[in-house]
Write an enzyme that holds these catalytic residues in place. Sequence first.
Site, PDB file in Angstrom:
ATOM      1  N   HIS A 250       3.969  -5.910   0.150  1.00 53.90           N
ATOM      2  CA  HIS A 250       4.080  -6.137  -1.296  1.00 53.90           C
ATOM      3  C   HIS A 250       5.451  -6.684  -1.678  1.00 53.90           C
ATOM      4  O   HIS A 250       6.459  -6.374  -1.066  1.00 53.90           O
ATOM      5  CB  HIS A 250       3.670  -4.914  -2.121  1.00 53.90           C
ATOM      6  CG  HIS A 250       4.588  -3.740  -2.083  1.00 53.90           C
ATOM      7  ND1 HIS A 250       5.667  -3.626  -2.923  1.00 53.90           N
ATOM      8  CD2 HIS A 250       4.568  -2.605  -1.343  1.00 53.90           C
ATOM      9  CE1 HIS A 250       6.275  -2.456  -2.696  1.00 53.90           C
ATOM     10  NE2 HIS A 250       5.636  -1.821  -1.745  1.00 53.90           N
TER      11      HIS A 250
ATOM     12  N   ASP B  27       3.732  -1.245   4.986  1.00 59.33           N
ATOM     13  CA  ASP B  27       4.610  -0.763   3.925  1.00 59.33           C
ATOM     14  C   ASP B  27       5.667   0.111   4.601  1.00 59.33           C
ATOM     15  O   ASP B  27       5.745   0.135   5.829  1.00 59.33           O
ATOM     16  CB  ASP B  27       3.788   0.024   2.880  1.00 59.33           C
ATOM     17  CG  ASP B  27       4.462   0.024   1.493  1.00 59.33           C
ATOM     18  OD1 ASP B  27       5.706  -0.041   1.428  1.00 59.33           O
ATOM     19  OD2 ASP B  27       3.747   0.128   0.487  1.00 59.33           O
TER      20      ASP B  27
ATOM     21  N   HIS C  89      13.532   4.309  -2.408  1.00 60.70           N
ATOM     22  CA  HIS C  89      13.747   4.139  -3.851  1.00 60.70           C
ATOM     23  C   HIS C  89      15.185   4.446  -4.282  1.00 60.70           C
ATOM     24  O   HIS C  89      15.447   4.712  -5.453  1.00 60.70           O
ATOM     25  CB  HIS C  89      12.731   4.954  -4.676  1.00 60.70           C
ATOM     26  CG  HIS C  89      11.351   4.356  -4.620  1.00 60.70           C
ATOM     27  ND1 HIS C  89      10.366   4.644  -5.544  1.00 60.70           N
ATOM     28  CD2 HIS C  89      10.805   3.474  -3.754  1.00 60.70           C
ATOM     29  CE1 HIS C  89       9.269   3.961  -5.229  1.00 60.70           C
ATOM     30  NE2 HIS C  89       9.509   3.257  -4.141  1.00 60.70           N
TER      31      HIS C  89
ATOM     32  N   GLU D 125       2.677  -3.513  -6.564  1.00 62.01           N
ATOM     33  CA  GLU D 125       2.266  -2.326  -5.795  1.00 62.01           C
ATOM     34  C   GLU D 125       2.862  -1.062  -6.386  1.00 62.01           C
ATOM     35  O   GLU D 125       2.230  -0.015  -6.413  1.00 62.01           O
ATOM     36  CB  GLU D 125       2.687  -2.475  -4.328  1.00 62.01           C
ATOM     37  CG  GLU D 125       2.154  -1.388  -3.402  1.00 62.01           C
ATOM     38  CD  GLU D 125       3.028  -0.139  -3.317  1.00 62.01           C
ATOM     39  OE1 GLU D 125       2.571   0.866  -2.754  1.00 62.01           O
ATOM     40  OE2 GLU D 125       4.180  -0.150  -3.828  1.00 62.01           O
ATOM     41  N   GLU D 126       4.111  -1.177  -6.830  1.00 60.60           N
ATOM     42  CA  GLU D 126       4.887   0.016  -7.198  1.00 60.60           C
ATOM     43  C   GLU D 126       4.338   0.752  -8.430  1.00 60.60           C
ATOM     44  O   GLU D 126       4.708   1.891  -8.683  1.00 60.60           O
ATOM     45  CB  GLU D 126       6.366  -0.355  -7.414  1.00 60.60           C
ATOM     46  CG  GLU D 126       7.082  -0.844  -6.160  1.00 60.60           C
ATOM     47  CD  GLU D 126       7.347   0.258  -5.137  1.00 60.60           C
ATOM     48  OE1 GLU D 126       7.006   1.422  -5.395  1.00 60.60           O
ATOM     49  OE2 GLU D 126       7.888  -0.080  -4.071  1.00 60.60           O
TER      50      GLU D 126
ATOM     51  N   ASP E  23      11.898  -1.557   0.720  1.00 59.32           N
ATOM     52  CA  ASP E  23      10.551  -1.235   0.243  1.00 59.32           C
ATOM     53  C   ASP E  23      10.211  -2.249  -0.840  1.00 59.32           C
ATOM     54  O   ASP E  23      10.684  -2.115  -1.958  1.00 59.32           O
ATOM     55  CB  ASP E  23      10.515   0.188  -0.303  1.00 59.32           C
ATOM     56  CG  ASP E  23       9.236   0.504  -1.064  1.00 59.32           C
ATOM     57  OD1 ASP E  23       8.268  -0.254  -0.942  1.00 59.32           O
ATOM     58  OD2 ASP E  23       9.215   1.516  -1.789  1.00 59.32           O
TER      59      ASP E  23
HETATM   60 ZN   LIG Z   1       7.979   1.970  -3.196  1.00 63.98          ZN
END
Ligand SMILES: [Zn+2]
Length: 362
Positions: free
Chosen positions: A71, A240, A327, A217-218, A183
């Site tokens: 993503h 991922d 994150h 995606e998030e 990410d």
């Molecule tokens: Zn994420």
Amino acid sequence: MANKKIMNDKSLKFLENYLNNASPTGYEWEGQKIWMEYLKPYVDEFITDTYGTAVGVINPKAEYKVVIEGHSDEISWYVNYITDNGLIYVIRNGGSDHQIAPSKVVHIHTKKGIVKGVFGWPAIHTRSNEKEESPKLENIFVDIGAKDKEEVEKMGVHVGCVITYPDEFFIMNKDKFVCRAIDNRAGGFMIAEVARLLHENKQKLPFGLYITNSVQEEIGLRGAEMITHTIKPNVAIVTDVCHDTSTPMIDKKKQGHTEIGKGPVISYAPAVQNKLRELIIDTAEEKKIPFQRMASSRYTGTDTDAFAYSNGGVASALISLPLRYMHTTVEMVHKQDVENVIRLIYETLLKIKENENFSYFK
Ligand SMILES: [Zn+2]
């Protein structure tokens, strides 16, 4: 393949450019352009959709279709409320972490370009030692150096502007990649590298390969939900990131045990098609690619779920890249794991037979 170096200087340069560009959820197109530019020599054509998902296609005429996916979006904040004295309160766009916000520099994206700001925080001297206030969504705020709301607006900042962190890519101790948004910019990078290797090694696949970089995606797998109906794939191998659980304050009894440097992480979950997963595991064992295992109850929480539960069921699997400090602005992965995820996807693709339906009943 096993002894060959995977990443080269050009791919590392691409990874750096691709990471350093902000690609907040809903605003991924500049990142997608960088990604497509790199992928262009290795694919026959591109598909893009209304919300910005980009797909590089090899053998577009083939009936049987295999997706490899990552993503393209990164977590960010939205400007939610501007006070009369010119301070900005935020809401999340994805799972942004309130705990790391205080004293971070931010970029507010406006029509006039980037406006710099900082997440302010009361000085240690002014806080009560009886009751320390912890950072939460309700008390973190951005200061852009404006005297009042009017000046904020003059600077081009309004409700709905997105806010990202400017932290850039660097390599720590030779083989650790550190940046915000690894990410899942790493995912887009790894699937692009698979396409490059297929091209350079002159591998002809008996099926259509759809190298898919999904948006959104998030905030709940939305880009994958959209593009899977456009592609209608037979197989989807999703990549991922997952947690390195060996750093402090993570409960392995709850989170399992996976670490950076120990190889790709292969998921067990209802959305994962068992025969496809076994093909991946057999491939790893045969090609001597180290791997780790992870179990998810109910959902994988990744685009795997979106592909699996679409179009009457698509054989899907998840290969994750272990990562520290997800994150935050210092997400960290091991170079060797990045290379091994690329190898594992590449070698698995070479084993997928045309028209394989992965049936449990034959
Ligand atoms: Zn994420």
